[in-house]
Design an enzyme around this catalytic site. Structure first.
Site, PDB file in Angstrom:
ATOM      1  N   SER A 143       0.868  -1.189   0.000  1.00  0.00           N
ATOM      2  CA  SER A 143       0.000   0.000   0.000  1.00  0.00           C
ATOM      3  C   SER A 143       0.898   1.230   0.000  1.00  0.00           C
ATOM      4  O   SER A 143       2.009   1.190   0.551  1.00  0.00           O
ATOM      5  CB  SER A 143      -0.877   0.009   1.259  1.00  0.00           C
ATOM      6  OG  SER A 143      -1.503   1.274   1.404  1.00  0.00           O
ATOM      7  N   TYR A 157      -1.261  -0.757  10.332  1.00  0.00           N
ATOM      8  CA  TYR A 157      -1.487  -1.232   8.954  1.00  0.00           C
ATOM      9  C   TYR A 157      -0.334  -0.773   8.057  1.00  0.00           C
ATOM     10  O   TYR A 157       0.215  -1.564   7.271  1.00  0.00           O
ATOM     11  CB  TYR A 157      -2.818  -0.677   8.450  1.00  0.00           C
ATOM     12  CG  TYR A 157      -3.092  -0.891   6.977  1.00  0.00           C
ATOM     13  CD1 TYR A 157      -3.589  -2.094   6.508  1.00  0.00           C
ATOM     14  CD2 TYR A 157      -2.857   0.130   6.050  1.00  0.00           C
ATOM     15  CE1 TYR A 157      -3.848  -2.286   5.156  1.00  0.00           C
ATOM     16  CE2 TYR A 157      -3.112  -0.053   4.702  1.00  0.00           C
ATOM     17  CZ  TYR A 157      -3.615  -1.259   4.254  1.00  0.00           C
ATOM     18  OH  TYR A 157      -3.862  -1.445   2.912  1.00  0.00           O
TER      19      TYR A 157
END
Ligand code: NAP
Length: 248
Positions: A143, A157
């Site tokens: 990401s 995350y």
């Protein structure tokens, strides 16, 4: 590579579903992994079969090694493994680090990091020429959060995706001479259900003005990059981490 099996974790919805459809249209037989939404997984399978592709759905929580072993056993029965898309990933509810429980962080790391590494282990055992395999491709979903750090949102995350970047580079180099290419995609803001699971369904659209291209991306735009990486057109690409983020 055609007629070979592609295992896609989290293939029931979002980026995983779009990737399953795109890879099936390029001749892969698809193993659609899913955590709990069997109806969504069966819908992905039906969409592939409607276009004369081949697919099966297998329940697999990648936070559980036992499930991962069962996923790859099912894939073995389906055909010869040619690709793994380590797509399954979760976020916790939006929060600061000083509000996070150990359980939340452990679960997130178990799914996003340990799960991806264990799936890759099973794929390498089957695809590496060192083990008598015919080679293959492993794609990890990172990401842009790995670069941005996601302060006040989900730093855990972001850290899990930083781990995926390092893992991609290390594994790629480890198996580069064994017929396996390994790469990662860093999606930006993509219009999927993941934002709702973080407690903010509208997050991607709210942040869209901050994206240089001024819009969110689609799951299909990520899938297009993945199927290129899977293809022979990317035959000299390994250990690469590709941002697909509208410039974010
Ligand atoms: P999503 O829409 O929330 O879909 C998640 C998929 O993963 C579903 O198929 C779900 O299965 C499955 N899943 C969830 N927990 C799982 C577990 N423990 N074990 C196995 N499968 C599990 O997610 P997405 O947005 O498509 O994201 C896919 C990947 O892209 C993730 O790794 C994510 O971090 C990454 N990514 C997404 C964005 C974005 O903006 N969307 C940005 C950057 C990176 P069920 O259907 O059974 O629940």
């Amino acid at each position: 590579m055609t007629d070979r099996v592609a295992v896609i974790t989290g293939g029931s919805r979002g980026i995983g579903r779009a990737t399953a459809l795109a890879a099936a249209s390029r001749g892969f037989k698809i193993v659609v992994g899913y955590a709990s939404n069997e109806a969504a997984a069966q819908s992905t399978v039906a969409a592939i079969e409607a276009k004369n592709g081949k697919a099966i759905a297998v329940k697999c929580d990648v936070g559980r090694e036992h499930d991962i072993l069962a996923l790859f056993k099912a894939a073995d029965k389906f055909g010869t493994l040619g690709a793994l898309i380590n797509n399954a990933g979760i976020v916790g509810p939006t929060s600061r680090v000083d509000e996070m429980s150990a359980e939340r962080i452990e679960r997130l790391m178990a799914v996003n990091v340990t799960g991806s590494i264990l799936c890759a282990r099973e794929a390498v055992k089957r695809m590496s020429t060192r083990h008598g395999g015919q080679g293959g491709v492993i794609i990890n979903l990172s990401s842009v959060a790995a670069k941005l750090g996601s302060p006040n949102t989900y730093v855990d995350y972001a850290a899990s995706k930083g781990a995926i970047d390092s893992f991609t580079i290390g594994l790629a180099h480890e198996v580069a001479s064994e017929g396996i290419r390994v790469a990662a995609i860093r999606p930006g803001l993509i219009d999927t259900d993941i934002h709702a699971s973080g407690g903010e369904p509208d997050r991607a659209h709210r942040l869209a003005p901050m994206v240089p291209m001024k819009r969110v991306g689609t799951a299909e735009e990520i899938a297009n990059a993945i199927v290129w990486l899977l293809s022979d057109e990317a035959s000299y690409v390994t250990s690469a981490i590709l941002d697909v983020s509208g410039g974010r």
